[in-house]
Motif scaffolding. Sequence first.
Motif, PDB file in Angstrom:
ATOM      1  N   HIS A   1      12.007  10.823  23.513  1.00 59.97           N
ATOM      2  CA  HIS A   1      12.163  12.195  23.978  1.00 59.97           C
ATOM      3  C   HIS A   1      13.282  12.908  23.227  1.00 59.97           C
ATOM      4  O   HIS A   1      13.174  14.104  22.903  1.00 59.97           O
ATOM      5  CB  HIS A   1      12.440  12.211  25.475  1.00 59.97           C
ATOM      6  N   GLN A   2      14.350  12.190  22.935  1.00 57.70           N
ATOM      7  CA  GLN A   2      15.440  12.784  22.160  1.00 57.70           C
ATOM      8  C   GLN A   2      14.967  13.225  20.784  1.00 57.70           C
ATOM      9  O   GLN A   2      15.473  14.201  20.216  1.00 57.70           O
ATOM     10  CB  GLN A   2      16.585  11.779  22.007  1.00 57.70           C
ATOM     11  N   GLN A   3      13.995  12.507  20.250  1.00 58.99           N
ATOM     12  CA  GLN A   3      13.470  12.824  18.924  1.00 58.99           C
ATOM     13  C   GLN A   3      12.286  13.786  18.983  1.00 58.99           C
ATOM     14  O   GLN A   3      11.641  14.040  17.964  1.00 58.99           O
ATOM     15  CB  GLN A   3      13.041  11.527  18.213  1.00 58.99           C
ATOM     16  N   GLY A   4      11.985  14.306  20.172  1.00 62.19           N
ATOM     17  CA  GLY A   4      10.898  15.270  20.307  1.00 62.19           C
ATOM     18  C   GLY A   4       9.522  14.663  20.290  1.00 62.19           C
ATOM     19  O   GLY A   4       8.542  15.338  19.958  1.00 62.19           O
ATOM     20  N   ILE A   5       9.418  13.402  20.675  1.00 65.14           N
ATOM     21  CA  ILE A   5       8.139  12.686  20.640  1.00 65.14           C
ATOM     22  C   ILE A   5       7.794  12.203  22.041  1.00 65.14           C
ATOM     23  O   ILE A   5       8.650  11.715  22.782  1.00 65.14           O
ATOM     24  CB  ILE A   5       8.201  11.509  19.647  1.00 65.14           C
ATOM     25  N   ILE A   6       6.526  12.344  22.403  1.00 68.99           N
ATOM     26  CA  ILE A   6       6.055  11.887  23.710  1.00 68.99           C
ATOM     27  C   ILE A   6       5.286  10.579  23.565  1.00 68.99           C
ATOM     28  O   ILE A   6       4.773  10.263  22.483  1.00 68.99           O
ATOM     29  CB  ILE A   6       5.178  12.953  24.398  1.00 68.99           C
ATOM     30  N   LEU A   7       5.203   9.847  24.667  1.00 69.09           N
ATOM     31  CA  LEU A   7       4.447   8.598  24.700  1.00 69.09           C
ATOM     32  C   LEU A   7       3.207   8.782  25.567  1.00 69.09           C
ATOM     33  O   LEU A   7       3.286   9.347  26.661  1.00 69.09           O
ATOM     34  CB  LEU A   7       5.291   7.453  25.258  1.00 69.09           C
ATOM     35  N   LYS A   8       2.093   8.304  25.067  1.00 70.83           N
ATOM     36  CA  LYS A   8       0.822   8.368  25.786  1.00 70.83           C
ATOM     37  C   LYS A   8       0.394   6.958  26.146  1.00 70.83           C
ATOM     38  O   LYS A   8       0.300   6.083  25.283  1.00 70.83           O
ATOM     39  CB  LYS A   8      -0.243   9.042  24.911  1.00 70.83           C
ATOM     40  N   GLY A   9       0.154   6.730  27.430  1.00 72.12           N
ATOM     41  CA  GLY A   9      -0.261   5.414  27.903  1.00 72.12           C
ATOM     42  C   GLY A   9      -1.756   5.344  28.129  1.00 72.12           C
ATOM     43  O   GLY A   9      -2.514   6.238  27.754  1.00 72.12           O
ATOM     44  N   ASP A  10      -2.179   4.282  28.769  1.00 68.66           N
ATOM     45  CA  ASP A  10      -3.601   4.005  28.946  1.00 68.66           C
ATOM     46  C   ASP A  10      -3.823   3.453  30.346  1.00 68.66           C
ATOM     47  O   ASP A  10      -3.181   2.481  30.745  1.00 68.66           O
ATOM     48  CB  ASP A  10      -4.047   2.982  27.891  1.00 68.66           C
TER      49      ASP A  10
ATOM     50  N   PHE B   1       5.584   7.201  30.679  1.00 69.96           N
ATOM     51  CA  PHE B   1       4.669   7.929  29.809  1.00 69.96           C
ATOM     52  C   PHE B   1       4.606   9.405  30.191  1.00 69.96           C
ATOM     53  O   PHE B   1       4.793   9.780  31.345  1.00 69.96           O
ATOM     54  CB  PHE B   1       3.268   7.314  29.867  1.00 69.96           C
ATOM     55  N   ASP B   2       4.326  10.219  29.190  1.00 72.28           N
ATOM     56  CA  ASP B   2       4.200  11.662  29.381  1.00 72.28           C
ATOM     57  C   ASP B   2       2.737  12.071  29.500  1.00 72.28           C
ATOM     58  O   ASP B   2       2.422  13.102  30.075  1.00 72.28           O
ATOM     59  CB  ASP B   2       4.805  12.394  28.176  1.00 72.28           C
ATOM     60  N   ALA B   3       1.868  11.296  28.911  1.00 70.88           N
ATOM     61  CA  ALA B   3       0.431  11.568  28.909  1.00 70.88           C
ATOM     62  C   ALA B   3      -0.279  10.239  29.078  1.00 70.88           C
ATOM     63  O   ALA B   3       0.305   9.172  28.866  1.00 70.88           O
ATOM     64  CB  ALA B   3       0.015  12.230  27.592  1.00 70.88           C
ATOM     65  N   PHE B   4      -1.531  10.298  29.482  1.00 70.33           N
ATOM     66  CA  PHE B   4      -2.282   9.047  29.553  1.00 70.33           C
ATOM     67  C   PHE B   4      -3.757   9.289  29.281  1.00 70.33           C
ATOM     68  O   PHE B   4      -4.278  10.389  29.469  1.00 70.33           O
ATOM     69  CB  PHE B   4      -2.081   8.332  30.902  1.00 70.33           C
ATOM     70  N   ARG B   5      -4.370   8.230  28.816  1.00 68.53           N
ATOM     71  CA  ARG B   5      -5.807   8.196  28.544  1.00 68.53           C
ATOM     72  C   ARG B   5      -6.471   7.463  29.703  1.00 68.53           C
ATOM     73  O   ARG B   5      -6.085   6.343  30.041  1.00 68.53           O
ATOM     74  CB  ARG B   5      -6.046   7.463  27.226  1.00 68.53           C
ATOM     75  N   ILE B   6      -7.448   8.124  30.343  1.00 76.69           N
ATOM     76  CA  ILE B   6      -8.223   7.437  31.383  1.00 76.69           C
ATOM     77  C   ILE B   6      -9.321   6.651  30.677  1.00 76.69           C
ATOM     78  O   ILE B   6     -10.256   7.221  30.126  1.00 76.69           O
ATOM     79  CB  ILE B   6      -8.845   8.426  32.379  1.00 76.69           C
ATOM     80  N   ASP B   7      -9.172   5.354  30.666  1.00 78.49           N
ATOM     81  CA  ASP B   7     -10.182   4.486  30.069  1.00 78.49           C
ATOM     82  C   ASP B   7     -11.508   4.675  30.805  1.00 78.49           C
ATOM     83  O   ASP B   7     -11.556   4.607  32.036  1.00 78.49           O
ATOM     84  CB  ASP B   7      -9.687   3.038  30.179  1.00 78.49           C
ATOM     85  N   HIS B   8     -12.572   4.942  30.059  1.00 83.68           N
ATOM     86  CA  HIS B   8     -13.920   5.059  30.632  1.00 83.68           C
ATOM     87  C   HIS B   8     -13.930   6.028  31.815  1.00 83.68           C
ATOM     88  O   HIS B   8     -14.245   5.657  32.949  1.00 83.68           O
ATOM     89  CB  HIS B   8     -14.422   3.679  31.071  1.00 83.68           C
ATOM     90  N   ILE B   9     -13.596   7.283  31.538  1.00 91.01           N
ATOM     91  CA  ILE B   9     -13.551   8.286  32.599  1.00 91.01           C
ATOM     92  C   ILE B   9     -14.913   8.465  33.275  1.00 91.01           C
ATOM     93  O   ILE B   9     -15.000   8.927  34.414  1.00 91.01           O
ATOM     94  CB  ILE B   9     -13.038   9.641  32.056  1.00 91.01           C
ATOM     95  N   LEU B  10     -15.978   8.041  32.591  1.00 92.63           N
ATOM     96  CA  LEU B  10     -17.312   8.128  33.193  1.00 92.63           C
ATOM     97  C   LEU B  10     -17.394   7.323  34.485  1.00 92.63           C
ATOM     98  O   LEU B  10     -18.224   7.608  35.355  1.00 92.63           O
ATOM     99  CB  LEU B  10     -18.370   7.621  32.204  1.00 92.63           C
ATOM    100  N   GLY B  11     -16.505   6.334  34.628  1.00 90.26           N
ATOM    101  CA  GLY B  11     -16.492   5.533  35.842  1.00 90.26           C
ATOM    102  C   GLY B  11     -16.102   6.313  37.077  1.00 90.26           C
ATOM    103  O   GLY B  11     -16.338   5.861  38.200  1.00 90.26           O
ATOM    104  N   PHE B  12     -15.496   7.496  36.904  1.00 91.75           N
ATOM    105  CA  PHE B  12     -15.166   8.332  38.052  1.00 91.75           C
ATOM    106  C   PHE B  12     -16.367   9.169  38.478  1.00 91.75           C
ATOM    107  O   PHE B  12     -16.362   9.760  39.559  1.00 91.75           O
ATOM    108  CB  PHE B  12     -13.982   9.236  37.727  1.00 91.75           C
TER     109      PHE B  12
END
Length: 896
Positions: A452-461, A529-540
């Motif tokens: 975050h200090q370097q202006g970068i976000i982390l995206k999880g799963d 994490f700042d963002a995340f990927r929903i694995d197989h969102i079709l499952g919802f």
Amino acid sequence: MIVHFYIRYHTYFGQSLLLSGNHPLLGEDDLSRALPMTYLNEQFWHASIEVKSVDEPLRYKYILRTEDGLLTEEWGNDRVVDHESRPVGEIRLIDTWNFAGEYENVFYTLPFQQTLLLETKGASRKIKWPEEYTHEFRVKAPLLAKGEVLCLVGSTPGAGAWSTEDPMLGKRENNWWVFRLDLSGDTFPLAYKYGVYDIDKGVFVRFEGGDNRILFEASGHDKIKIMHDGFARLPNNTWRGAGVTIPVFSLRSEQSFGVGEFTDIALLVDWARTMGMKLIQLLPVNDTSATGTWVDSYPYAAISAFALHPIYLNVGKVAGKEHAGLLKNYKKKQKELNAQPELDYEAVLACKRTIARKVYERVGTSFEEHPDYQRYFEKNRHWLVPYAAFCTLRDVYGTTDFNRWKEHAHYNEAAIDRFVEPGQPQYVEVAFYYFLQYHLHLQLTEAVHYAHQQGIILKGDIPIGIYRYSCDAWLAPRLYTMTMQAGAPPDAFATRGQNWGFPTYNWQRMHADGYEWWKSRFEQMSHYFDAFRIDHILGFFRIWSIPMNAVEGILGRFVPALPVTADEFRDLSFQPSRYTKPYITEDVLWDMFGSNKDHFHEFLRPDGADGLYELRPEFSTQRLVERHFADVIASESTVFLRQGLYDLISNVILFEEEGSGGTKFHFRFGMDQTSSFRHLDEATRQVVYDLYLDYYFRRQDDFWAREALERLPALKRATNMLVCGEDLGLVPHCVPEVMRQLGILSLEVQRMPKVLGAEFFHPGQAPYLSVVTPSTHDMSTIRGWWEEDRARTQRFYNAMLGLPGEAPFFCEPDINRMIVDQHLNSPAMWSIFQLQDLLGSDGALRKENPQSERINIPANPKHYWRYRVHLTLEQLLSETAFNEALRASIHRAGRV
């Protein structure tokens, strides 16, 4: 004080609007008690309440109730009335519905507000409001440049008489730009617009687009009118970022221990920042240590949806200077493991656990006295205590299959609280897992803070499923359907489908408690994490659900789904057993196995007349077949027989719905490719095929959309992280529209087009709210794919790259670079690349064998996840020529 609410919303017959908020008259945020509104005209709905005293600001939002009773909340939680500082008799609120799919809402999520747009948030200055004012204007504008503020200019003297020399400047209050004007001496209607003003240069920059906004009536004495005007009409799809994706286990640094560690993320951040990237995407980092073997390398089978994986622990950092001597005997082993071309999961994990335990034996439970640990424990005890107990019991019984434990096979909170009490013989073991998780938390938190200090976000799963023998399943089995297995239907990558083995979710139970488990999961994830990927969102929308007696995914079906009924086969002489039982004759055996067909007779027995066979009872399911061959020495012939029997068992057209009494059925996916279907007469085939198409591609769409709209909004509201969906595979028609409505970013992959009949997808056609990528961890890299199908590569070379002539046999660096540049120049908000695909653009840096860079093979359920980058991060940072070329490409593409 009377508060009037007016909302601009065009409804259709049968729809209505409700008003919810934190006041008793608004239901105190309970949607079932929300205040019904009154229809005024095609533009407005109205409601009013009398507020006698306000202990806290009045917070409210609008809800649409559709014809079928579905409740849809507008997006956001930032409508607030707070005028106690200047009491008035009446407030009129003129509001604009905040549609969740508006691009601008994305910029009010956590990553943008706290990291990516920070440098633009300081543009403001003190504004002196008039002591008496009649109107307040509120509007949002997330993408102003540094030094810019919003201004308001209108047609009357009180609004500046259209002068841009010294316009009314807004003041930022939370998400809103606010303007307070005294228009008591002006005539109405008032025309006005918002504009952009550069306070550093002292110049007016531009007006917003579109027609003038109109205010038709004045506000009388002792009244205030508040205009919530939504978003300023400024370019809202100009922000575009680039990112890199890599599993933590694949990172390699000079100091790591045979596997990437949380402490290595800082070096990756340094490199990404140098490239001008804004995002690092990781695979799941949860603890998967069920067996202690390489099988646990599968990162989507966590034994806890909350706990972090001990393999990512930097044991040297845990030991510190005080206990550094404990590592001296392991320096040689560390060097050996770190030099390995691939991850040796078992050796690395065993070595790290040994060292961590030695450090723990030195410090004992003294770490529990630290205030930071105590705060961590209290905040996380809801999952940490059961997890530590679960791991301790796993170690005692040698398995995570809690059904085989002699004690505590069924979770009992009171019993586990006694089990983990300090002073109990096993407490030292329990506290060891507290110790590990605390240090993992510290190391990952430090990496996140540095990013975050370097202006970068982390995206999880977020994996779609949970491991069947996990702490989550042990703790609350009622939340899952333990009698089914989740997976995916057949596709080009897995022709017999995928069986992940996970239990499916019991959505009814989850809905009943307000999705509490999901909310806790998202809260835990937002720590890192700042963002995340929903694995197989079709499952919802619907999940591919496979019975426990099946091995292959091909024997699954979508749940929920509207069945076909026996009545729909009325034009046929419908005999359910002909469609639901494996269809086996001598001709079928010859078609499937040729001259080897006689080898299968020992597994069959005659089934009445007409030359039909059925499988003997002891081989009637795939699980029974699997069990039989597990006791047989594996050979080419036994593998052939086993797979042949699997294929015979799946040679069906329909599955009967359990409990339907033979009246409801579901089609086997790809039934038109079966021998059973081909042996029907032509007229019957046509009727059955028409029903099959209707079942999969027409009747379910509205039903599945409603399922998703019951779940996803509630889950999305549980977090302010940026949400991206992995919407690949067999995508129902309703999915893009639901994701658009909810503002969830889609995933666009060049070789997996979503347009029916298309062979490829061009990144230049991506929607703005999307992530484009040339490959994912489930696919071969750009270079690996290039060598898989020569004819397809040739078509891609001519059609997608626009190059004439014959395509090169290998993916040369310039070809790889062209594909990367295509994605960088896409209109999509994010272009994210596997690190391997970026390295593929440099002939000197990339690995010789591209097949060795593939992370996962979905068709192989026993795949070993062990890929490591062949360069250390220190080497990558020093590769000047490659880095300068990539940085220039990102800059040219306008990705900030």
